[in-house]
Design a protein around this motif. Structure first.
Motif, PDB file in Angstrom:
ATOM      1  N   LYS A  79     -10.381   8.832  -5.709  1.00  0.00           N
ATOM      2  CA  LYS A  79     -10.195   7.448  -6.167  1.00  0.00           C
ATOM      3  C   LYS A  79      -9.300   6.691  -5.213  1.00  0.00           C
ATOM      4  O   LYS A  79      -9.533   5.525  -4.909  1.00  0.00           O
ATOM      5  CB  LYS A  79      -9.554   7.435  -7.568  1.00  0.00           C
ATOM      6  N   SER A  80      -8.259   7.370  -4.718  1.00  0.00           N
ATOM      7  CA  SER A  80      -7.210   6.675  -3.967  1.00  0.00           C
ATOM      8  C   SER A  80      -7.395   6.724  -2.452  1.00  0.00           C
ATOM      9  O   SER A  80      -7.085   5.763  -1.757  1.00  0.00           O
ATOM     10  CB  SER A  80      -5.845   7.290  -4.307  1.00  0.00           C
ATOM     11  N   PHE A  81      -7.879   7.871  -1.957  1.00  0.00           N
ATOM     12  CA  PHE A  81      -7.910   8.076  -0.488  1.00  0.00           C
ATOM     13  C   PHE A  81      -9.244   8.664  -0.011  1.00  0.00           C
ATOM     14  O   PHE A  81      -9.259   9.650   0.730  1.00  0.00           O
ATOM     15  CB  PHE A  81      -6.771   9.013  -0.064  1.00  0.00           C
ATOM     16  N   PRO A  82     -10.383   8.075  -0.436  1.00  0.00           N
ATOM     17  CA  PRO A  82     -11.673   8.674  -0.045  1.00  0.00           C
ATOM     18  C   PRO A  82     -11.824   8.730   1.470  1.00  0.00           C
ATOM     19  O   PRO A  82     -12.470   9.636   2.000  1.00  0.00           O
ATOM     20  CB  PRO A  82     -12.688   7.705  -0.656  1.00  0.00           C
ATOM     21  N   HIS A  83     -11.219   7.762   2.179  1.00  0.00           N
ATOM     22  CA  HIS A  83     -11.386   7.634   3.620  1.00  0.00           C
ATOM     23  C   HIS A  83     -10.666   8.731   4.399  1.00  0.00           C
ATOM     24  O   HIS A  83     -10.956   8.962   5.557  1.00  0.00           O
ATOM     25  CB  HIS A  83     -10.893   6.260   4.077  1.00  0.00           C
ATOM     26  N   VAL A 208      11.956   2.605   0.875  1.00  0.00           N
ATOM     27  CA  VAL A 208      10.848   2.653  -0.080  1.00  0.00           C
ATOM     28  C   VAL A 208       9.537   2.584   0.701  1.00  0.00           C
ATOM     29  O   VAL A 208       9.463   1.909   1.731  1.00  0.00           O
ATOM     30  CB  VAL A 208      10.946   1.463  -1.060  1.00  0.00           C
ATOM     31  N   ALA A 209       8.517   3.283   0.206  1.00  0.00           N
ATOM     32  CA  ALA A 209       7.250   3.318   0.938  1.00  0.00           C
ATOM     33  C   ALA A 209       6.083   3.352  -0.045  1.00  0.00           C
ATOM     34  O   ALA A 209       6.281   3.386  -1.266  1.00  0.00           O
ATOM     35  CB  ALA A 209       7.201   4.557   1.840  1.00  0.00           C
ATOM     36  N   ASN A 210       4.884   3.308   0.505  1.00  0.00           N
ATOM     37  CA  ASN A 210       3.696   3.466  -0.339  1.00  0.00           C
ATOM     38  C   ASN A 210       2.655   4.303   0.392  1.00  0.00           C
ATOM     39  O   ASN A 210       2.642   4.371   1.614  1.00  0.00           O
ATOM     40  CB  ASN A 210       3.110   2.106  -0.723  1.00  0.00           C
ATOM     41  N   ASP A 211       1.795   4.920  -0.379  1.00  0.00           N
ATOM     42  CA  ASP A 211       0.693   5.677   0.203  1.00  0.00           C
ATOM     43  C   ASP A 211      -0.415   4.702   0.637  1.00  0.00           C
ATOM     44  O   ASP A 211      -0.495   3.585   0.146  1.00  0.00           O
ATOM     45  CB  ASP A 211       0.154   6.682  -0.829  1.00  0.00           C
ATOM     46  N   PHE A 213      -3.388   3.637  -0.001  1.00  0.00           N
ATOM     47  CA  PHE A 213      -4.506   3.552  -0.957  1.00  0.00           C
ATOM     48  C   PHE A 213      -5.668   2.749  -0.367  1.00  0.00           C
ATOM     49  O   PHE A 213      -5.461   1.787   0.366  1.00  0.00           O
ATOM     50  CB  PHE A 213      -4.036   2.902  -2.262  1.00  0.00           C
ATOM     51  N   PHE A 214      -6.886   3.118  -0.765  1.00  0.00           N
ATOM     52  CA  PHE A 214      -8.114   2.542  -0.213  1.00  0.00           C
ATOM     53  C   PHE A 214      -8.478   1.223  -0.902  1.00  0.00           C
ATOM     54  O   PHE A 214      -8.381   1.094  -2.125  1.00  0.00           O
ATOM     55  CB  PHE A 214      -9.254   3.550  -0.405  1.00  0.00           C
ATOM     56  N   GLY A 215      -8.893   0.260  -0.112  1.00  0.00           N
ATOM     57  CA  GLY A 215      -9.561  -0.939  -0.630  1.00  0.00           C
ATOM     58  C   GLY A 215      -8.635  -1.949  -1.299  1.00  0.00           C
ATOM     59  O   GLY A 215      -7.416  -1.840  -1.237  1.00  0.00           O
ATOM     60  N   ARG A 216      -9.263  -2.958  -1.942  1.00  0.00           N
ATOM     61  CA  ARG A 216      -8.478  -4.036  -2.567  1.00  0.00           C
ATOM     62  C   ARG A 216      -7.706  -3.545  -3.778  1.00  0.00           C
ATOM     63  O   ARG A 216      -6.565  -3.886  -3.985  1.00  0.00           O
ATOM     64  CB  ARG A 216      -9.396  -5.205  -2.961  1.00  0.00           C
ATOM     65  N   ALA A 217      -8.359  -2.697  -4.596  1.00  0.00           N
ATOM     66  CA  ALA A 217      -7.641  -2.128  -5.744  1.00  0.00           C
ATOM     67  C   ALA A 217      -6.450  -1.308  -5.233  1.00  0.00           C
ATOM     68  O   ALA A 217      -5.404  -1.248  -5.862  1.00  0.00           O
ATOM     69  CB  ALA A 217      -8.572  -1.251  -6.570  1.00  0.00           C
ATOM     70  N   GLY A 218      -6.622  -0.698  -4.068  1.00  0.00           N
ATOM     71  CA  GLY A 218      -5.561   0.101  -3.477  1.00  0.00           C
ATOM     72  C   GLY A 218      -4.332  -0.719  -3.153  1.00  0.00           C
ATOM     73  O   GLY A 218      -3.206  -0.243  -3.280  1.00  0.00           O
ATOM     74  N   ALA A 219      -4.536  -1.984  -2.755  1.00  0.00           N
ATOM     75  CA  ALA A 219      -3.393  -2.846  -2.436  1.00  0.00           C
ATOM     76  C   ALA A 219      -2.491  -3.010  -3.659  1.00  0.00           C
ATOM     77  O   ALA A 219      -1.265  -3.020  -3.548  1.00  0.00           O
ATOM     78  CB  ALA A 219      -3.889  -4.202  -1.934  1.00  0.00           C
ATOM     79  N   MET A 220      -3.123  -3.105  -4.822  1.00  0.00           N
ATOM     80  CA  MET A 220      -2.332  -3.246  -6.053  1.00  0.00           C
ATOM     81  C   MET A 220      -1.572  -1.957  -6.358  1.00  0.00           C
ATOM     82  O   MET A 220      -0.422  -1.991  -6.780  1.00  0.00           O
ATOM     83  CB  MET A 220      -3.247  -3.610  -7.224  1.00  0.00           C
ATOM     84  N   SER A 222      -0.550   0.223  -4.188  1.00  0.00           N
ATOM     85  CA  SER A 222       0.548   0.314  -3.217  1.00  0.00           C
ATOM     86  C   SER A 222       1.727  -0.519  -3.686  1.00  0.00           C
ATOM     87  O   SER A 222       2.878  -0.086  -3.640  1.00  0.00           O
ATOM     88  CB  SER A 222       0.093  -0.205  -1.849  1.00  0.00           C
ATOM     89  N   SER A 223       1.421  -1.727  -4.133  1.00  0.00           N
ATOM     90  CA  SER A 223       2.504  -2.630  -4.500  1.00  0.00           C
ATOM     91  C   SER A 223       3.204  -2.134  -5.765  1.00  0.00           C
ATOM     92  O   SER A 223       4.428  -2.178  -5.866  1.00  0.00           O
ATOM     93  CB  SER A 223       1.933  -4.046  -4.583  1.00  0.00           C
ATOM     94  N   SER A 224       2.452  -1.583  -6.709  1.00  0.00           N
ATOM     95  CA  SER A 224       3.061  -1.014  -7.909  1.00  0.00           C
ATOM     96  C   SER A 224       3.927   0.202  -7.564  1.00  0.00           C
ATOM     97  O   SER A 224       5.023   0.378  -8.102  1.00  0.00           O
ATOM     98  CB  SER A 224       1.950  -0.635  -8.893  1.00  0.00           C
ATOM     99  N   GLN A 225       3.433   1.040  -6.635  1.00  0.00           N
ATOM    100  CA  GLN A 225       4.201   2.214  -6.217  1.00  0.00           C
ATOM    101  C   GLN A 225       5.539   1.809  -5.596  1.00  0.00           C
ATOM    102  O   GLN A 225       6.573   2.431  -5.849  1.00  0.00           O
ATOM    103  CB  GLN A 225       3.359   3.018  -5.204  1.00  0.00           C
ATOM    104  N   ARG A 226       5.515   0.744  -4.826  1.00  0.00           N
ATOM    105  CA  ARG A 226       6.747   0.256  -4.203  1.00  0.00           C
ATOM    106  C   ARG A 226       7.697  -0.330  -5.240  1.00  0.00           C
ATOM    107  O   ARG A 226       8.902  -0.074  -5.204  1.00  0.00           O
ATOM    108  CB  ARG A 226       6.436  -0.804  -3.143  1.00  0.00           C
ATOM    109  N   GLU A 227       7.128  -1.136  -6.141  1.00  0.00           N
ATOM    110  CA  GLU A 227       7.980  -1.764  -7.172  1.00  0.00           C
ATOM    111  C   GLU A 227       8.710  -0.707  -8.002  1.00  0.00           C
ATOM    112  O   GLU A 227       9.870  -0.877  -8.349  1.00  0.00           O
ATOM    113  CB  GLU A 227       7.133  -2.613  -8.119  1.00  0.00           C
ATOM    114  N   GLN A 228       7.989   0.374  -8.303  1.00  0.00           N
ATOM    115  CA  GLN A 228       8.599   1.418  -9.137  1.00  0.00           C
ATOM    116  C   GLN A 228       9.420   2.403  -8.316  1.00  0.00           C
ATOM    117  O   GLN A 228       9.937   3.371  -8.882  1.00  0.00           O
ATOM    118  CB  GLN A 228       7.505   2.183  -9.894  1.00  0.00           C
TER     119      GLN A 228
END
Lengths: 308, 308
Positions: A79-83, A208-211, A213-220, A222-228
């Motif tokens: 779901k997150s890193f198919p690429h 702070v960092a983020n993984d 994540f693939f695609g447009r949903a991934g951008a969200m 990433s941003s949630s991972q950073r916020e938390q």
């Protein structure tokens, strides 16, 4: 530096490492052999990690660099890193199919399209085999569990940056338990990681960092991972100061893996997990960058930390 | 023993190893994690190999467990062992293709068919990356070359026999030079291998062997390889005496690899090559079989050889 300069700096450092014999090119970006000197640095750093973490009584598990495909499918990695994922395929045909394969190869056609997925995939991060293994043992003991792993990992991201390999080694400690146990573990290793890398006289920053994540949903995501603040990285300049390299990472997965594999704490709650990961090649590359290509000439204090 | 009994003995030993915690099952036959004790035995045996071979001045090269696909295609491996090879595939699609992949996964359909072959394949034997690497350096020096490698290898042959893993480690010394240099190397290691394994108090036999060539044409290749005595194996009973396990192998490739990659000796001839391979998991399994699951209780002489 702009991106063009950063790429040039990456290519230049790679070429220096190859010229010095530390990396052996294989004709594929991100896939390198290593010299005996490079390997000794990796081994000494591995032993240093054991010295900092050894007293905690972690259970050592050493998995090969491939994973049961079923576990991988359950893990949500796709779901997150198919690429980034790598699946292992093989030939299942008869002698006639074999002749076809060889004819295609001979004629420069694609011979890989009839390869069939096997039951195993490349390990994307050293901790992936641990969660289903721990889940099979039933509920956690009161103190939770602490696991020590080391594995080659694969990520399909060909790059000229020597610090972004397609196959690289990751040492990890993994904590599985209550949210309190797991958060305490991550705090402990944020401090230890800073102390350990400072003892090697590395310029470093923790952020702070983020993984990826693939695609447009991934951008969200990433941003949630950073916020938390779920992911921190220990960064060291390797090919540039503008884009320092994440050499250690400190990850709090909350109940993500506990939920997927139904790992339960002693009191029946869903287990939380966290891990600290050491990028072995990246740390070696950082040491060579800052102290030179010949470990015999490294600062005495650093040599003492690594060689005793 | 007939085949049914041999299989039962293999399954029984695997179950014992799992019950003792030395092997960690992953749900796939031939894919196991290992405990810290298992790994320490592998490390100590690796150091023993270095002690027997170290004075020869081999050049250490450490490659990751994947290989440039182009080198692999050139190597003729697909002619001889297509059934054992593993190719690494990845997802190259966009977000729409990603949604399709996830839907297939969700519905239990095959999601792997759109995976595309990458530039890398699984390393089938630790020496494969060496030949093209040495070829790139130009003609050999007068004395030829001696290379030391260690790598995880992949072979697609799921089996209940714990001594036949899909992912396993192989240490190798590889000699590249004139026919005389190469044959002398193999003779030397046939003697050393016998001495080394005898020092570990292993019951052993050395015999002519053949590789598992594919298909009917393969049967002829096997028989020719045996007639020419190109391959020897050091065999130790692990799960049965009727089918002892090849723990070391001694291989003379004649000019096979020299010809493929045009490796030339100092006087311009096509280089010959030979290698000695140590099956690290197999040696560990043989030691556990004959001396017990707890290295602390192994014979004092064996402990002294491994732990000094």
């Amino acid at each position: 530096m702009n991106m063009v300069d950063i790429r040039a700096a990456q290519a230049a450092y790679r070429d220096e490492l190859v010229a010095a014999g530390l990396l052996i090119p294989t004709g594929v970006d991100g896939l390198y052999g290593r010299s005996g000197v490079f390997e000794e640095v990796v081994e000494r750093f591995d032993a240093l990690v054991t010295r900092w973490g050894g007293a905690d009584g972690a259970e050592a598990m050493r998995f090969p660099p491939a994973l049961n495909r079923q576990y991988f499918e359950e893990s949500d990695y796709l779901k997150s890193f198919p690429h980034l994922a790598g699946t292992i395929h093989s030939f299942g045909g008869d002698e006639k199919a074999h002749r076809t394969l060889l004819r295609r190869l001979e004629e420069g056609q694609d011979w890989t399209e009839d390869q069939v997925a096997t039951d195993v995939v490349m390990t994307p991060a050293a901790c992936y085999p641990v969660y289903p293994t721990v889940a099979r043992r039933g509920a956690l003991p009161d103190g939770g569990r602490l696991i020590d792993v080391f594995s080659y990992c694969f990520r399909h991201e060909p790059s000229i940056d020597p610090a972004r390999m397609q196959m690289f080694r990751m040492r990890e400690y993994i904590r599985i338990g209550t949210p309190e146990q797991v958060v305490e573990f991550r705090e402990l290793w944020l401090e230890r990681g800073r102390g350990m890398m400072a003892s090697l006289e590395m310029p470093l920053d923790i952020d702070v960092a983020n993984d990826p994540f693939f695609g447009r949903a991934g951008a969200m995501l990433s941003s949630s991972q950073r916020e938390q603040k779920l992911k921190f990285e220990l960064l060291i300049p390797v090919t540039s100061t503008e884009q320092p390299t994440a050499c250690l990472s400190f990850n709090y997965h909350q109940d993500h893996f506990g939920h997927i594999w139904d790992i339960r704490t002693a009191d029946g709650g869903v287990a939380h997990t966290a891990c600290v990961g050491f990028g072995m090649e990246r740390v070696a590359l950082a040491l060579f960058r800052h102290h030179g290509f010949d470990p015999a000439g490294w600062p005495a204090a650093v040599r003492k930390v690594l060689w005793g």
